[in-house]
Design a protein around this motif. Sequence first.
Motif, mmCIF file in Angstrom:
data_model
loop_
_atom_site.group_PDB
_atom_site.id
_atom_site.type_symbol
_atom_site.label_atom_id
_atom_site.label_comp_id
_atom_site.label_asym_id
_atom_site.label_seq_id
_atom_site.Cartn_x
_atom_site.Cartn_y
_atom_site.Cartn_z
ATOM 1 N N PHE A 112 64.795 32.563 60.131
ATOM 2 C CA PHE A 112 64.209 31.528 59.284
ATOM 3 C C PHE A 112 62.787 31.196 59.729
ATOM 4 C CE2 PHE A 112 63.354 26.977 58.537
ATOM 5 C CZ PHE A 112 63.283 27.000 57.156
ATOM 6 N N TYR A 113 62.592 31.029 61.033
ATOM 7 C CA TYR A 113 61.248 30.722 61.515
ATOM 8 C C TYR A 113 60.294 31.883 61.269
ATOM 9 C CZ TYR A 113 63.040 26.570 63.949
ATOM 10 O OH TYR A 113 63.603 25.357 64.249
ATOM 11 N N ALA A 114 60.796 33.119 61.392
ATOM 12 C CA ALA A 114 59.946 34.283 61.110
ATOM 13 C C ALA A 114 59.529 34.292 59.641
ATOM 14 C CB ALA A 114 60.686 35.572 61.467
ATOM 15 N N LEU A 115 60.479 33.952 58.752
ATOM 16 C CA LEU A 115 60.157 33.908 57.321
ATOM 17 C C LEU A 115 59.190 32.765 57.025
ATOM 18 C CD1 LEU A 115 60.974 35.310 54.606
ATOM 19 C CD2 LEU A 115 62.533 33.374 54.260
ATOM 20 N N ALA A 116 59.391 31.624 57.684
ATOM 21 C CA ALA A 116 58.501 30.480 57.468
ATOM 22 C C ALA A 116 57.076 30.820 57.897
ATOM 23 C CB ALA A 116 59.019 29.263 58.236
ATOM 24 N N ARG A 117 56.935 31.524 59.013
ATOM 25 C CA ARG A 117 55.601 31.919 59.454
ATOM 26 C C ARG A 117 54.984 32.923 58.476
ATOM 27 N NH1 ARG A 117 52.467 31.553 63.940
ATOM 28 N NH2 ARG A 117 54.116 30.558 65.175
ATOM 29 N N GLU A 118 55.801 33.852 57.988
ATOM 30 C CA GLU A 118 55.308 34.831 57.015
ATOM 31 C C GLU A 118 54.825 34.131 55.744
ATOM 32 O OE1 GLU A 118 56.919 38.699 54.435
ATOM 33 O OE2 GLU A 118 58.172 37.862 56.031
ATOM 34 N N ALA A 119 55.580 33.121 55.292
ATOM 35 C CA ALA A 119 55.184 32.372 54.097
ATOM 36 C C ALA A 119 53.876 31.622 54.341
ATOM 37 C CB ALA A 119 56.293 31.402 53.699
ATOM 38 N N TYR A 120 53.763 30.986 55.508
ATOM 39 C CA TYR A 120 52.562 30.236 55.863
ATOM 40 C C TYR A 120 51.347 31.162 55.894
ATOM 41 C CZ TYR A 120 49.403 27.396 58.759
ATOM 42 O OH TYR A 120 48.328 26.707 59.250
ATOM 43 N N GLU A 121 51.538 32.355 56.468
ATOM 44 C CA GLU A 121 50.422 33.288 56.602
ATOM 45 C C GLU A 121 50.083 33.987 55.285
ATOM 46 O OE1 GLU A 121 51.628 35.758 59.864
ATOM 47 O OE2 GLU A 121 51.041 34.245 61.367
ATOM 48 N N LYS A 122 51.012 33.957 54.330
ATOM 49 C CA LYS A 122 50.754 34.556 53.019
ATOM 50 C C LYS A 122 49.707 33.757 52.243
ATOM 51 C CE LYS A 122 52.991 35.348 48.537
ATOM 52 N NZ LYS A 122 52.703 36.782 48.342
ATOM 53 N N VAL A 123 49.680 32.449 52.473
ATOM 54 C CA VAL A 123 48.786 31.565 51.725
ATOM 55 C C VAL A 123 47.451 31.453 52.454
ATOM 56 C CG1 VAL A 123 48.443 29.215 50.880
ATOM 57 C CG2 VAL A 123 50.713 30.275 50.754
ATOM 58 N N ALA A 124 46.386 31.798 51.775
ATOM 59 C CA ALA A 124 45.047 31.654 52.345
ATOM 60 C C ALA A 124 44.656 30.176 52.310
ATOM 61 C CB ALA A 124 44.049 32.488 51.552
ATOM 62 N N ILE A 125 44.295 29.633 53.469
ATOM 63 C CA ILE A 125 43.993 28.210 53.602
ATOM 64 C C ILE A 125 42.506 27.971 53.388
ATOM 65 C CG2 ILE A 125 44.096 26.214 55.125
ATOM 66 C CD1 ILE A 125 46.857 27.245 54.520
ATOM 67 N N PRO A 126 42.121 27.132 52.435
ATOM 68 C CA PRO A 126 40.691 26.802 52.282
ATOM 69 C C PRO A 126 40.176 26.099 53.543
ATOM 70 C CG PRO A 126 41.977 26.048 50.386
ATOM 71 C CD PRO A 126 42.956 26.434 51.455
ATOM 72 N N GLN A 127 39.096 26.592 54.074
ATOM 73 C CA GLN A 127 38.574 26.036 55.325
ATOM 74 C C GLN A 127 37.499 24.961 55.103
ATOM 75 O OE1 GLN A 127 39.808 26.784 58.426
ATOM 76 N NE2 GLN A 127 41.353 27.870 57.226
ATOM 77 N N ALA A 128 37.046 24.798 53.880
ATOM 78 C CA ALA A 128 35.917 23.894 53.628
ATOM 79 C C ALA A 128 36.184 22.480 54.132
ATOM 80 C CB ALA A 128 35.606 23.862 52.131
ATOM 81 N N PHE A 129 37.415 22.012 53.980
ATOM 82 C CA PHE A 129 37.710 20.615 54.328
ATOM 83 C C PHE A 129 37.706 20.385 55.836
ATOM 84 C CE2 PHE A 129 39.979 21.519 50.297
ATOM 85 C CZ PHE A 129 39.171 20.758 49.470
ATOM 86 N N ARG A 130 37.833 21.443 56.612
ATOM 87 C CA ARG A 130 37.810 21.292 58.067
ATOM 88 C C ARG A 130 36.422 20.919 58.576
ATOM 89 N NH1 ARG A 130 42.287 23.250 60.834
ATOM 90 N NH2 ARG A 130 41.039 23.326 62.714
#
Length: 203
Positions: A112-130
């Motif tokens: 489950f944690y491996a799948l959760a990490r895969e899902a998280y890494e699938k989505v490109a995170i906009p960095q502008a707000f950082r």
Amino acid sequence: ALLSLSAPARAGGTAGDFDYYVLSLSWSPNWCAHEGEAKGDPQCAAGAGYGWVLHGLWPQYDYGWPDYCPTEFAGPTAPEVGAMIDIMGSASSVRHQWRKHGVCSGLSSTDFYALAREAYEKVAIPQAFRRLTKQVTLPASLIEEAFMDKNPGLSADTITVTCQSGYIQEVRICLTPDLEFRTCGQDTRRDCTLTSALFDPVR
């Protein structure tokens, strides 16, 4: 009616029996300002540097969701928990997400944690707000647009942005069990309509 209101909510479901996942991403500085700082959560320590963190990967029905499902699998080990803190913020969050949602996936905690990490890494995170250095107000729709711009497969029906107490709270993205973008259930599509939502900078 009064009796039904006071009755405890019944949690449950059958592990592995669900329709899709919701990937929930929380903007850590806003969660810390609203809740985490008061709890002394290590995710909110000065210099922690968290932006969009993985709140969870939640099994969903087309309407509603299972939680706290009976499972044959043991809970996660301490090393498994520790290995997820980099994207989930704190050990308590990692454990809670397994106890409430992971058990309904039909997977072991490791898978489950491996799948959760895969899902998280699938989505490109906009960095502008950082790059923000102070709190700003912005339309919640701007957050949704930023994620859609960064992820061509996303559409307005596959992503929703939530608010809490005037703050941007979460981005929720709907995924098939194979982690492809898919239309969210009607009960999941609850976009925040604030045009001046608060957004705190990374600490």
